[in-house]
Structure formats: C-alpha cells, structure tokens
Design a protein around this motif. Structure first.
Motif, short mmCIF file in Angstrom:
data_model
loop_
_atom_site.label_atom_id
_atom_site.label_comp_id
_atom_site.label_asym_id
_atom_site.label_seq_id
_atom_site.Cartn_x
_atom_site.Cartn_y
_atom_site.Cartn_z
N ALA A 126 0.83 -1.21 0.00
CA ALA A 126 0.00 0.00 0.00
C ALA A 126 0.86 1.26 0.00
O ALA A 126 0.57 2.23 -0.72
N LEU A 127 1.92 1.24 0.80
CA LEU A 127 2.82 2.39 0.84
C LEU A 127 3.50 2.60 -0.51
O LEU A 127 3.67 3.73 -0.98
N ALA A 128 3.89 1.49 -1.15
CA ALA A 128 4.54 1.58 -2.46
C ALA A 128 3.60 2.14 -3.51
O ALA A 128 3.96 2.99 -4.33
N VAL A 129 2.35 1.65 -3.48
CA VAL A 129 1.34 2.15 -4.44
C VAL A 129 1.07 3.63 -4.18
O VAL A 129 0.96 4.44 -5.11
N GLY A 130 0.96 3.99 -2.90
CA GLY A 130 0.73 5.40 -2.57
C GLY A 130 1.86 6.29 -3.05
O GLY A 130 1.63 7.38 -3.58
N ALA A 131 3.09 5.81 -2.86
CA ALA A 131 4.24 6.59 -3.33
C ALA A 131 4.24 6.72 -4.85
O ALA A 131 4.57 7.78 -5.40
N LEU A 132 3.84 5.63 -5.55
CA LEU A 132 3.78 5.67 -7.01
C LEU A 132 2.74 6.67 -7.49
O LEU A 132 2.98 7.46 -8.41
N ILE A 133 1.55 6.63 -6.84
CA ILE A 133 0.49 7.58 -7.21
C ILE A 133 0.93 9.01 -6.97
O ILE A 133 0.72 9.90 -7.79
N ALA A 134 1.59 9.25 -5.84
CA ALA A 134 2.08 10.60 -5.53
C ALA A 134 3.09 11.06 -6.57
O ALA A 134 3.09 12.22 -6.99
N ALA A 135 3.96 10.12 -6.99
CA ALA A 135 4.96 10.46 -8.00
C ALA A 135 4.30 10.79 -9.34
O ALA A 135 4.70 11.73 -10.04
N ILE A 136 3.25 10.03 -9.70
CA ILE A 136 2.54 10.29 -10.96
C ILE A 136 1.84 11.64 -10.92
O ILE A 136 1.89 12.42 -11.87
N VAL A 137 1.17 11.92 -9.78
CA VAL A 137 0.49 13.21 -9.63
C VAL A 137 1.48 14.37 -9.73
O VAL A 137 1.23 15.38 -10.39
N ALA A 138 2.64 14.20 -9.08
CA ALA A 138 3.66 15.25 -9.12
C ALA A 138 4.19 15.44 -10.54
O ALA A 138 4.42 16.57 -10.99
N ALA A 139 4.36 14.31 -11.26
CA ALA A 139 4.86 14.40 -12.64
C ALA A 139 3.86 15.10 -13.55
O ALA A 139 4.23 15.95 -14.37
N VAL A 140 2.56 14.76 -13.39
CA VAL A 140 1.51 15.41 -14.19
C VAL A 140 1.46 16.90 -13.90
O VAL A 140 1.35 17.74 -14.80
N ALA A 141 1.57 17.27 -12.61
CA ALA A 141 1.55 18.68 -12.22
C ALA A 141 2.74 19.42 -12.81
O ALA A 141 2.62 20.57 -13.28
N THR A 142 3.90 18.75 -12.83
CA THR A 142 5.10 19.37 -13.41
C THR A 142 4.93 19.60 -14.90
O THR A 142 5.29 20.67 -15.42
N VAL A 143 4.37 18.60 -15.59
CA VAL A 143 4.14 18.74 -17.04
C VAL A 143 3.18 19.88 -17.32
O VAL A 143 3.41 20.70 -18.23
#
Length: 210
Positions: free
Chosen positions: A32-49
């Motif tokens: 769950a922590l790994a999935v949460g970290a992945l989702i956070a990374a994706i959200v951050a990447a989308v926001a950066t783009v």
C-alpha cells in the motif's frame, strides 16, 4: 507433567501462525505504501508537465506580444461618418515610422481593386486623415459608378477638389463605400513585414531578410 508438555507443544505450534499473520499484514502495508508513493509520483509528474506547459505558453504569448508591439500601433481605416466622401484615416501611435506602406482597396460586389503606396509613415499624435488615399479612393469609386451610367455622375467641387454627386449617385456611392475593404501591408522598425486585414487582424508575412 504430560499435560504441561502438551501445553508447551501447543504454544510452540501456534507461534508460527501468529508470525505468518504479522508477516502478511506487513506485506500488505508495504504494498500500500509503495502504491501510494507511485500515485504521488505520478500526480507530481503530471503537475510538473502542466506547469511547464503553462510556462511555455506564457513565454510564447509574451514573445508574440513583443513581436507585435510596434505593428499593433499602426492602423488604417475608413471613416464612414461621411456618406458622400471617402475619408481614409490612419494612426501610428508608436515612436518609430512604419516603412514601405501599401494600402489595397477592394470593392467586392464590383470585383474591383487598386493599390496606393504611401512610402514611410511617421508617428502621429492622434488619428489623421490621409488626404492622398482619400482622394484616390474617391476617384476609384467614382470611376466604378461612372461605368454604370451613360453620363458622368459627378462634378468636381472647386473648393475641396472632391467629387460632388448627383442625387441618383449619392446612395450608390454610399453603399459602395461601405462595402469597400482595406488591406494594408507594411514593415515595422524591427524589419518584420505585416498584413493588417480588413477587419483589423494582424498577420506576420515575413522579414526584411526573406
């Protein structure tokens, strides 16, 4: 004694089950922590783009605004307040001249057009009448109407030098004047060549190096 040994054996037998249960929950939590970290990374990447895209668009718009700054301060138009006169107005509110100015007049219903070259146009304090363009446009429209009548429809006013229309021609001239389109081509002080369309829009057509 035998009962005590049986109890100890039972506790020892149950211990691995408890350990397995704890290990299972640890794995779930880790996943769950790994999935949460992945989702956070994706959200951050989308926001950066999105942020980079917005910044790029802002820089592009800023570049266009700077590019059109000089050209946007120069315009030519018809003053339709006078039904029996062709009055061409112009204004260059910039601090530098507009170069190699050409005005193209077109009467769509008559499939007629002509060009006036004004050379370089200096800055102006306020909108002004372009006398030469006004007179030549008036003559152009008069020639068009003359072709539709058996005799000349105008007489030149000795005071103003402008044509004086007969009652028959007055309405026709007014209608023809109102449909006349103006297109202007000129070069700004940055060496960029622009076309100002009949409805006022600006289009970059090239540069002095082209």
């Amino acid at each position: 004694m035998s009962l005590m040994m049986s109890a100890i054996t039972s506790v020892i037998a149950e211990a691995p089950k408890s350990t397995d249960w704890m290990s299972g929950w640890s794995a779930v939590i880790s996943t769950a922590l790994a999935v949460g970290a992945l989702i956070a990374a994706i959200v951050a990447a989308v926001a950066t783009v999105r942020t980079n895209k917005m910044q790029s668009e802002q820089l592009r718009q800023l570049g266009e605004d700077r590019q059109t700054e000089l050209a946007g301060k120069f315009g030519v138009w018809l003053d339709l307040a006078f039904n029996d006169q062709a009055v061409v107005m112009y204004h260059n509110s910039g601090h530098l001249p507009a170069f190699d100015v050409n005005i193209y007049f077109r009467a769509p219903s008559k499939q007629a057009k002509f060009r006036i070259g004004l050379g370089n146009v200096s800055p102006t304090q306020s909108p002004s009448k372009q006398l030469r363009a006004s007179n030549e446009l008036s003559e152009f429209l008069t020639v068009i109407l003359d072709r539709e009548f058996d005799e000349p429809i105008t007489k030149t006013d000795p005071t103003t030098g402008l044509p004086h229309f007969s009652p028959t021609a007055h309405q026709l001239f007014s209608e023809l004047l109102r449909e006349t389109e103006i297109t202007m081509v000129f070069t700004d002080a940055n060496g960029k060549t622009w076309q100002r369309k009949p409805k006022g829009g600006l289009m970059l057509t090239g540069s002095a190096e082209d």
